[in-house]
Write an enzyme that holds these catalytic residues in place. Structure first.
Site, PDB file in Angstrom:
ATOM      1  CE  LYS A  16       5.707  30.301  -8.842  1.00  0.00           C
ATOM      2  NZ  LYS A  16       4.576  30.805  -8.077  1.00  0.00           N
ATOM      3  N   GLY A  64       1.560  33.730 -14.275  1.00  0.00           N
ATOM      4  CA  GLY A  64       2.247  34.593 -15.241  1.00  0.00           C
ATOM      5  C   GLY A  64       3.641  34.853 -14.739  1.00  0.00           C
ATOM      6  CG  HIS A  65       6.863  32.545 -15.478  1.00  0.00           C
ATOM      7  ND1 HIS A  65       6.129  31.413 -15.182  1.00  0.00           N
ATOM      8  CD2 HIS A  65       7.472  32.313 -16.633  1.00  0.00           C
ATOM      9  CE1 HIS A  65       6.287  30.549 -16.140  1.00  0.00           C
ATOM     10  NE2 HIS A  65       7.094  31.049 -17.032  1.00  0.00           N
ATOM     11  CD  GLN A 119      -1.980  29.287  -9.882  1.00  0.00           C
ATOM     12  OE1 GLN A 119      -2.012  28.074  -9.823  1.00  0.00           O
ATOM     13  NE2 GLN A 119      -1.747  29.926 -11.009  1.00  0.00           N
ATOM     14  CG  ASP A 141       1.603  37.415  -7.905  1.00  0.00           C
ATOM     15  OD1 ASP A 141       1.700  36.827  -8.991  1.00  0.00           O
ATOM     16  OD2 ASP A 141       0.502  37.736  -7.397  1.00  0.00           O
TER      17      ASP A 141
END
Ligand code: IMP
Length: 418
Positions: A17, A41-42, A212, A14
């Site tokens: 990225k 999750g992005h 991650q 988190d």
């Protein structure tokens, strides 16, 4: 040295990225996901609409970019089918071009994996997974009982379900659902090794998109409070199925502070007041689970360990502006054991973490961090010292400093991507 780059989160995920890949994307031709699954999750904004992708590589937003899901990724066919459908609807990918390539060697995350992961109750001994079936799927791979995308696309749905039954699974997907997965994924399935080698031969530049973070790496993270895959850049060669000489440099990303979601050691956790303030200011809630993230000061001991293992020489520092209102800003430079001695590397076990406390250097209030700066010299002297201290401690250059949430709100230095 190859022109390619591996982008890795140096902390517990988190770090932003998506934001950094957005900045680099223009200069690369292919994005490759190489490990993890829908636990990542992005958040991306498509047509003004906020969307969270879990498996689709971030390059999908650029027309010029090809997107690859490498063999190291564990694929939930339901999630990937939905994301493909969304992207086709938005004209981000089409069925007849090769702007999405999926390896037939990816392990499948199936309903029984999610059932098992989801059945674990919150409690002291549970690590707080994202419940996406990641651990059970990687366990099945190691046990050699998992099924792969090749099994899905080369069998009839009935035969696929039969294979699952034979491996002792009783939570089975319906035949109609399997037929949909097969129909959605099959057009994009091809050998990723040959595909990437041909593109490299043509001089195309690849961005390997880590998921991650180093702190969650199954071997080097805060075990057992980690994910089930290797998050280190070296794994990009395995997870993409290409020789490691093509990986290029590593860009490590870190926020100007730390966060962690789920449970596990977090030595630099802030006081409750600071933690609440920071979480609300920066919106620190998990993109996959919505859970509040724990907030803490930046931990240079962790970052130095990440550097020792991965050899990164470049850093992107995100969310510097978030610290502007703190009267004192801290950086952790060592851990102190109960007997007063100092530890300059990360402990080997979660129990050891309980016996150490962080030692900080402090910086005066940064004051306003404007979002239109072009150089570090324009930051307040305290914020400059903070940036330079990190570079000195890690012997790495901070090439990107994000000072606001929008595209363009960053200080760019040593533009290696151009
Ligand atoms: P799993 O990967 O779902 O098995 O979860 C294992 C641990 O990694 C949990 O503490 C999760 O919160 C954490 N985790 C997994 N994926 C991410 C991510 O993308 N960002 C942050 N934490 C993650």
């Amino acid at each position: 040295m190859s022109n390619n780059i591996v982008v890795m989160d140096a902390g517990w995920g988190d770090a932003g990225k998506g934001r950094v890949i957005d900045l680099l994307g223009k200069h690369y031709d292919i994005t490759v996901r190489f490990h993890g699954g829908a636990n990542a999750g992005h958040t991306l904004v498509v047509d003004g609409e906020k969307t969270v992708f879990h498996l689709m590589p971030s390059g999908v937003l650029w027309n010029h970019m090809k997107n690859v899901v490498g063999p190291g990724v564990v694929v939930d066919p339901e999630v990937l089918s939905n994301e493909i459908q969304f992207c086709v609807k938005k004209n981000l990918i089409t069925e007849f071009s090769d702007n999405l390539v999926i390896s037939p060697l990816c392990q499948l995350v199936l309903p029984h994996h999610k059932e098992l992961d989801g059945s674990k109750k919150e409690g002291d001994n549970w690590l707080g997974s994202t419940k996406q079936g990641i651990g059970p799927t990687y366990a099945g791979k190691a046990n050699r009982t998992g099924l792969r995308i090749a099994d899905l696309v080369s069998n009839t749905p009935a035969k696929f379900i039969e294979k699952l039954k034979q491996s002792g699974v009783d939570t089975l997907p319906q035949e109609g659902v399997v037929a949909i997965w097969k129909g959605m994924l099959k057009p994009y399935v091809k050998d990723v090794t040959n595909y990437l080698l041909a593109e490299i031969e043509c001089g195309k530049k690849i961005l390997f998109e880590g998921a991650q973070g180093f702190g969650l790496d199954i071997d080097f993270g805060t075990y057992p409070y980690v994910t089930s895959s290797n998050c280190v850049p070296a794994y990009a060669a395995v997870g993409a199925g290409i020789p490691h000489k093509f990986l290029g440099d590593t860009l490590a990303i870190t926020k100007a502070y730390s966060t962690r979601v789920g449970t596990g050691p977090f030595p630099t956790k802030m006081s409750k007041e600071e933690d609440d303030f920071l979480r609300n200011k920066a919106g620190e809630f998990g993109a996959t689970t919505g859970r509040p993230r724990m907030c803490g000061w930046l931990d240079l001991v962790q970052l130095r360990r990440a550097k020792e293992v991965t050899g990164f020489t470049r850093l992107a520092l995100t969310k510097l502006d978030i610290l502007e209102d703190f009267d004192v800003v801290k950086l952790c430079i060592a851990y102190v054991r109960e007997d007063g001695s100092q530890l300059l590397t990360t402990p080997d076990s979660a129990e050891e973490y309980e016996k150490i406390k962080p030692l900080y250097v402090t910086f005066e209030k940064f004051g306003k961090v404007p979002n239109n700066l072009k150089s570090v010299d324009e930051l307040s002297s305290s914020a400059q010292s903070f940036v330079r201290f990190i570079e000195g401690y890690l012997s790495a250059s901070i090439d990107i400093i994000c000072t606001g949430p929008e595209r363009g709100q960053e200080i760019k230095r040593n533009k290696f991507w151009e």
